[in-house]
Design an enzyme around this catalytic site. Structure first.
Site, PDB file in Angstrom:
ATOM      1  N   ALA A  64       0.832  -1.212   0.000  1.00  0.00           N
ATOM      2  CA  ALA A  64       0.000   0.000   0.000  1.00  0.00           C
ATOM      3  C   ALA A  64       0.861   1.254   0.000  1.00  0.00           C
ATOM      4  O   ALA A  64       1.994   1.245   0.480  1.00  0.00           O
ATOM      5  CB  ALA A  64      -0.893   0.007   1.237  1.00  0.00           C
ATOM      6  N   GLY A  65       0.298   2.334  -0.551  1.00  0.00           N
ATOM      7  CA  GLY A  65       0.982   3.623  -0.520  1.00  0.00           C
ATOM      8  C   GLY A  65       1.517   4.039  -1.874  1.00  0.00           C
ATOM      9  O   GLY A  65       1.819   5.208  -2.077  1.00  0.00           O
ATOM     10  N   ASP A  67      -0.152   3.251  -5.005  1.00  0.00           N
ATOM     11  CA  ASP A  67      -1.332   3.649  -5.773  1.00  0.00           C
ATOM     12  C   ASP A  67      -2.400   4.087  -4.770  1.00  0.00           C
ATOM     13  O   ASP A  67      -3.356   3.380  -4.502  1.00  0.00           O
ATOM     14  CB  ASP A  67      -1.797   2.443  -6.614  1.00  0.00           C
ATOM     15  N   LYS A  68      -2.199   5.276  -4.209  1.00  0.00           N
ATOM     16  CA  LYS A  68      -3.022   5.712  -3.072  1.00  0.00           C
ATOM     17  C   LYS A  68      -4.496   5.868  -3.432  1.00  0.00           C
ATOM     18  O   LYS A  68      -5.357   5.757  -2.565  1.00  0.00           O
ATOM     19  CB  LYS A  68      -2.501   7.039  -2.515  1.00  0.00           C
ATOM     20  N   ASN A 113       9.337   8.402   4.692  1.00  0.00           N
ATOM     21  CA  ASN A 113       8.176   9.169   4.243  1.00  0.00           C
ATOM     22  C   ASN A 113       7.350   9.629   5.420  1.00  0.00           C
ATOM     23  O   ASN A 113       7.255   8.956   6.437  1.00  0.00           O
ATOM     24  CB  ASN A 113       7.335   8.351   3.247  1.00  0.00           C
ATOM     25  N   GLY A 116       1.344  11.077   5.279  1.00  0.00           N
ATOM     26  CA  GLY A 116       0.147  11.428   6.058  1.00  0.00           C
ATOM     27  C   GLY A 116      -1.162  11.170   5.335  1.00  0.00           C
ATOM     28  O   GLY A 116      -2.069  12.010   5.367  1.00  0.00           O
ATOM     29  N   PHE A 117      -1.278  10.000   4.697  1.00  0.00           N
ATOM     30  CA  PHE A 117      -2.537   9.591   4.036  1.00  0.00           C
ATOM     31  C   PHE A 117      -3.066  10.658   3.077  1.00  0.00           C
ATOM     32  O   PHE A 117      -4.244  11.038   3.106  1.00  0.00           O
ATOM     33  CB  PHE A 117      -3.640   9.278   5.067  1.00  0.00           C
ATOM     34  N   ASN A 171      -5.590  -0.393   8.267  1.00  0.00           N
ATOM     35  CA  ASN A 171      -4.260   0.135   8.563  1.00  0.00           C
ATOM     36  C   ASN A 171      -4.292   0.922   9.877  1.00  0.00           C
ATOM     37  O   ASN A 171      -4.772   2.046   9.912  1.00  0.00           O
ATOM     38  CB  ASN A 171      -3.810   1.023   7.395  1.00  0.00           C
ATOM     39  N   SER A 174       0.171   3.356  10.509  1.00  0.00           N
ATOM     40  CA  SER A 174       0.940   4.440   9.897  1.00  0.00           C
ATOM     41  C   SER A 174       1.491   5.350  10.995  1.00  0.00           C
ATOM     42  O   SER A 174       0.755   5.758  11.894  1.00  0.00           O
ATOM     43  CB  SER A 174       0.068   5.267   8.957  1.00  0.00           C
ATOM     44  N   ASN A 176       2.429   8.332  10.426  1.00  0.00           N
ATOM     45  CA  ASN A 176       2.333   9.707   9.934  1.00  0.00           C
ATOM     46  C   ASN A 176       0.998  10.389  10.164  1.00  0.00           C
ATOM     47  O   ASN A 176       0.764  11.489   9.667  1.00  0.00           O
ATOM     48  CB  ASN A 176       2.700   9.739   8.447  1.00  0.00           C
ATOM     49  N   THR A 177       0.105   9.728  10.864  1.00  0.00           N
ATOM     50  CA  THR A 177      -1.144  10.362  11.328  1.00  0.00           C
ATOM     51  C   THR A 177      -1.060  10.276  12.842  1.00  0.00           C
ATOM     52  O   THR A 177      -0.960   9.180  13.397  1.00  0.00           O
ATOM     53  CB  THR A 177      -2.382   9.609  10.790  1.00  0.00           C
ATOM     54  N   LYS A 212      -2.929  -4.433   9.305  1.00  0.00           N
ATOM     55  CA  LYS A 212      -1.514  -4.123   9.053  1.00  0.00           C
ATOM     56  C   LYS A 212      -0.916  -3.507  10.312  1.00  0.00           C
ATOM     57  O   LYS A 212      -1.427  -2.507  10.832  1.00  0.00           O
ATOM     58  CB  LYS A 212      -1.389  -3.155   7.871  1.00  0.00           C
ATOM     59  N   ASN A 241       4.307  -2.312   8.643  1.00  0.00           N
ATOM     60  CA  ASN A 241       4.398  -0.946   8.115  1.00  0.00           C
ATOM     61  C   ASN A 241       5.833  -0.423   8.339  1.00  0.00           C
ATOM     62  O   ASN A 241       6.713  -1.187   8.740  1.00  0.00           O
ATOM     63  CB  ASN A 241       3.370  -0.063   8.830  1.00  0.00           C
ATOM     64  N   THR A 312       9.777  -0.257  -1.381  1.00  0.00           N
ATOM     65  CA  THR A 312      11.012   0.504  -1.581  1.00  0.00           C
ATOM     66  C   THR A 312      11.906  -0.056  -2.696  1.00  0.00           C
ATOM     67  O   THR A 312      12.417   0.700  -3.526  1.00  0.00           O
ATOM     68  CB  THR A 312      11.786   0.596  -0.254  1.00  0.00           C
TER      69      THR A 312
HETATM   70  C1  LIG Z   1       6.145   6.629   0.196  1.00  0.00           C
HETATM   71  C2  LIG Z   1       5.469   5.554   0.986  1.00  0.00           C
HETATM   72  C3  LIG Z   1       4.113   5.654   1.235  1.00  0.00           C
HETATM   73  C4  LIG Z   1       3.473   4.666   1.978  1.00  0.00           C
HETATM   74  N1  LIG Z   1       2.132   4.775   2.193  1.00  0.00           N
HETATM   75  C5  LIG Z   1       1.484   3.787   2.860  1.00  0.00           C
HETATM   76  C6  LIG Z   1       0.079   3.854   3.020  1.00  0.00           C
HETATM   77  O1  LIG Z   1      -0.593   4.775   2.579  1.00  0.00           O
HETATM   78  N2  LIG Z   1      -0.513   2.836   3.714  1.00  0.00           N
HETATM   79  C7  LIG Z   1       0.197   1.770   4.214  1.00  0.00           C
HETATM   80  O2  LIG Z   1      -0.393   0.874   4.814  1.00  0.00           O
HETATM   81  N3  LIG Z   1       1.525   1.693   4.041  1.00  0.00           N
HETATM   82  C8  LIG Z   1       2.183   2.653   3.368  1.00  0.00           C
HETATM   83  N4  LIG Z   1       3.539   2.566   3.193  1.00  0.00           N
HETATM   84  C9  LIG Z   1       4.268   1.420   3.770  1.00  0.00           C
HETATM   85  C10 LIG Z   1       4.461   0.292   2.765  1.00  0.00           C
HETATM   86  O3  LIG Z   1       3.231  -0.233   2.363  1.00  0.00           O
HETATM   87  C11 LIG Z   1       5.316  -0.845   3.366  1.00  0.00           C
HETATM   88  O4  LIG Z   1       4.644  -1.380   4.489  1.00  0.00           O
HETATM   89  C12 LIG Z   1       6.693  -0.358   3.808  1.00  0.00           C
HETATM   90  O5  LIG Z   1       7.220   0.561   2.879  1.00  0.00           O
HETATM   91  C13 LIG Z   1       7.679  -1.519   3.993  1.00  0.00           C
HETATM   92  O6  LIG Z   1       7.954  -2.185   2.809  1.00  0.00           O
HETATM   93  P1  LIG Z   1       9.307  -1.903   1.943  1.00  0.00           P
HETATM   94  O7  LIG Z   1      10.460  -2.021   2.891  1.00  0.00           O
HETATM   95  O8  LIG Z   1       9.286  -2.950   0.855  1.00  0.00           O
HETATM   96  O9  LIG Z   1       9.160  -0.533   1.414  1.00  0.00           O
HETATM   97  C14 LIG Z   1       4.207   3.549   2.470  1.00  0.00           C
HETATM   98  C15 LIG Z   1       5.577   3.455   2.209  1.00  0.00           C
HETATM   99  C16 LIG Z   1       6.218   4.434   1.476  1.00  0.00           C
HETATM  100  C17 LIG Z   1       7.693   4.298   1.200  1.00  0.00           C
END
Ligand SMILES: Cc1cc2nc3c(=O)[nH]c(=O)nc-3n(C[C@H](O)[C@H](O)[C@H](O)COP(=O)(O)O)c2cc1C
Length: 350
Positions: A64-65, A67-68, A113, A116-117, A171, A174, A176-177, A212, A241, A312
Site C-alpha cells: 500500500a501507498g 497507488d493511493k 516518508n 500522512g494519508f 491500517n 501508519s 504519519n497520522t 496491518k 508498516n 522501496t
Molecule cells: C512513500 C510511501 C508511502 C506509503 N504509504 C502507505 C500507506 O498509505 N498505507 C500503508 O499501509 N503503508 C504505506 N507505506 C508502507 C508500505 O506499504 C510498506 O509497508 C513499507 O514501505 C515496507 O515495505 P518496503 O520495505 O518494501 O518498502 C508507504 C511506504 C512508502 C515508502
C-alpha cells in the site's frame, strides 16, 4: 520495448528526480498504461498460490501507498505483481502532511516518508475502482487526520469500499497520522473489528480482512493484537508498516516519519517470526519490509508468510527487478525440492 521504457523510467531517470515528483511522473505513465493493459499469464506455476482463498499467480504483491487512489491497479498488476494493494483511503479527501515528505537514503537502500494519508477519499476511489480488475486487488483503509471518531471512519470506509475489492486491510500502523498507532491497542482494535466484521457478515460477497501492524511493537503488544484478530474473524496480518526507530539505520540519525527498505528487514522479520509461532493455523501472514532479493522473499516465506509485499526496492530498481525475483524465487523453491509456495511456508519454524 515496453520493458526498456519501464526500466529507464523505473531506475535511470526517476531516481534522479525529486522523489515525490518522480512518483507523480511514474503515476502519469501508469495511468496511460492502465488504459491498454489486458489480462496476461504471469509467473511460473510453482509460484501460483492462494492467500486467504484468493488465487494469485505469484506471492509477490505491491504494498500500500504506491497507488493511493486506486487509479493504476491494472497497470501495476501488468508489471508482474501477483496482487496489489491500493490506498490508504480515508473517508474524506485530505492533502496529507506538508512537503517535502518523501526522502531517499540511497546508501541505506531506504526511504523515509511522512506522507500522512494524502488521498482523494472514498467517493473518488469508489468511482475509479469499479472497472474490471485484471487480478487480485486489495484496499487499505485509514482514518482522517482530523476525524473526531476514528473508529467510525474505518466503519464508514469499509462499508463504502469493501464490495469493490478482493480484500480489505485495516491500517492501524501508519506513523504519519498523529496517534493512529494507538488504535492497535486491544480495546480500540476490537471495536474497529467488531464493526467491520458485522458489516462484512451482511455483505453478499464477504471479503477477507487483514490488519496491518507496526514493526515497533513489544512481544506483549503483538500477542494481544493477534488474540483480538483471531477472536474477530480476521483472515490475516500484514507485517509490517514502516519503522520510526532510527537505530535500524547503519548511520543512526533522528528522522520524522516512517523508514522503509533495507533497515526495516530485521525488525519486520522479527515480528513475522513471533506471529508465525503464535498464530492459529488458519491465520494468514503477509510479510512486508526490506525485500530486495528473491532470497529475502524466500526467507519471509520460510518464516511463515504466505505472501509478501514490496515498495522501496520497486522504487529503487523498477519493474524488471520484480520479474527477475520471480524467476529466482522459483529456482530457490525447486532447488530445495518444493513444488509449490505452500510447502515452504513456515519451513524455518517447524
Ligand atoms: C512513500 C510511501 C508511502 C506509503 N504509504 C502507505 C500507506 O498509505 N498505507 C500503508 O499501509 N503503508 C504505506 N507505506 C508502507 C508500505 O506499504 C510498506 O509497508 C513499507 O514501505 C515496507 O515495505 P518496503 O520495505 O518494501 O518498502 C508507504 C511506504 C512508502 C515508502
Amino acid at each position: 520495448m515496453l520493458n526498456i521504457l519501464h526500466h529507464y523510467l523505473g531506475t535511470k531517470i526517476l531516481n534522479r528526480i525529486e522523489p515525490e515528483i518522480s512518483h507523480s511522473i511514474a503515476l502519469c505513465y501508469l495511468r496511460l498504461l492502465n488504459q491498454f493493459v489486458r489480462k496476461k499469464k504471469f509467473g511460473a506455476s510453482t509460484l501460483k498460490t492462494q492467500i486467504a482463498g484468493m488465487e494469485v499467480p505469484s506471492p509477490i504483491g505491491l504494498a500500500a501507498g504506491f497507488d493511493k487512489n486506486a487509479e493504476v491497479f491494472n497497470a501495476t498488476l501488468s508489471l508482474g505483481f501477483g496482487f496489489v494493494e491500493v490506498g490508504t483511503i480515508t473517508p474524506y479527501p485530505q492533502t496529507g502532511n506538508s512537503k517535502p515528505r518523501l526522502f531517499r537514503l540511497p546508501e541505506e537502500e531506504a526511504l523515509i516518508n511522512k506522507m500522512g494519508f494524502n488521498n482523494k477519499g472514498m467517493l473518488y476511489a469508489s468511482k475509479v475502482a469499479r472497472k474490471q480488475k485484471l487480478g487480485v486487488v486489495g484496499v487499505n483503509l485509514g482514518a482522517n487526520a482530523k476525524s473526531i471518531d476514528r473508529i467510525l471512519d474505518y466503519t464508514l470506509v469499509f462499508e463504502f469500499l469493501a464490495q469493490l475489492f478482493d480484500y480489505v486491510t485495516i491500517n492501524v500502523s501508519s506513523p504519519n497520522t498523529k496517534n493512529l498507532r494507538d488504535l492497535q491497542k486491544p480495546e480500540t482494535l476490537e471495536k474497529i473489528l467488531q464493526n467491520v466484521s458485522s458489516i462484512n457478515m451482511s455483505l453478499k460477497k464477504k471479503v477477507p480482512i487483514f490488519i496491518k501492524i507496526a514493526p515497533d511493537l513489544s512481544i506483549n503488544n503483538i500477542t494481544e493484537i493477534l488474540n483480538v484478530c483471531e477472536e474477530n474473524n480476521v483472515s490475516g496480518l500484514i507485517a509490517t508498516n514502516t519503522t520510526t526507530n532510527p537505530s535500524t539505520l547503519k548511520k543512526p540519525t533522528h528522522f520524522e516519519g516512517g523508514l522503509s527498505g533495507k533497515p526495516l528487514m530485521n525488525p519486520s522479520n522479527k515480528i513475522l517470526k513471533i506471529l508465525a509461532k503464535r498464530k492459529n493455523a488458519s491465520t494468514v501472514l503477509i510479510g512486508v519490509g526490506g525485500i530486495f532479493s528473491a532470497k529475502d522473499i524466500y526467507d519471509k516465506i520460510r518464516m511463515g508468510a504466505s505472501a509478501v509485499q514490496i515498495y522501496t526496492s520497486f522504487v529503487f530498481h523498477g519493474p524488471r527487478h520484480i520479474k527477475k525475483m520471480e524467476v529466482e524465487l522459483e529456482n530457490l523453491l525447486i532447488n530445495d525440492g518444493y513444488s509449490s509456495i505452500d510447502g515452504a511456508v513456515g519451513a524455518l519454524i517447524r
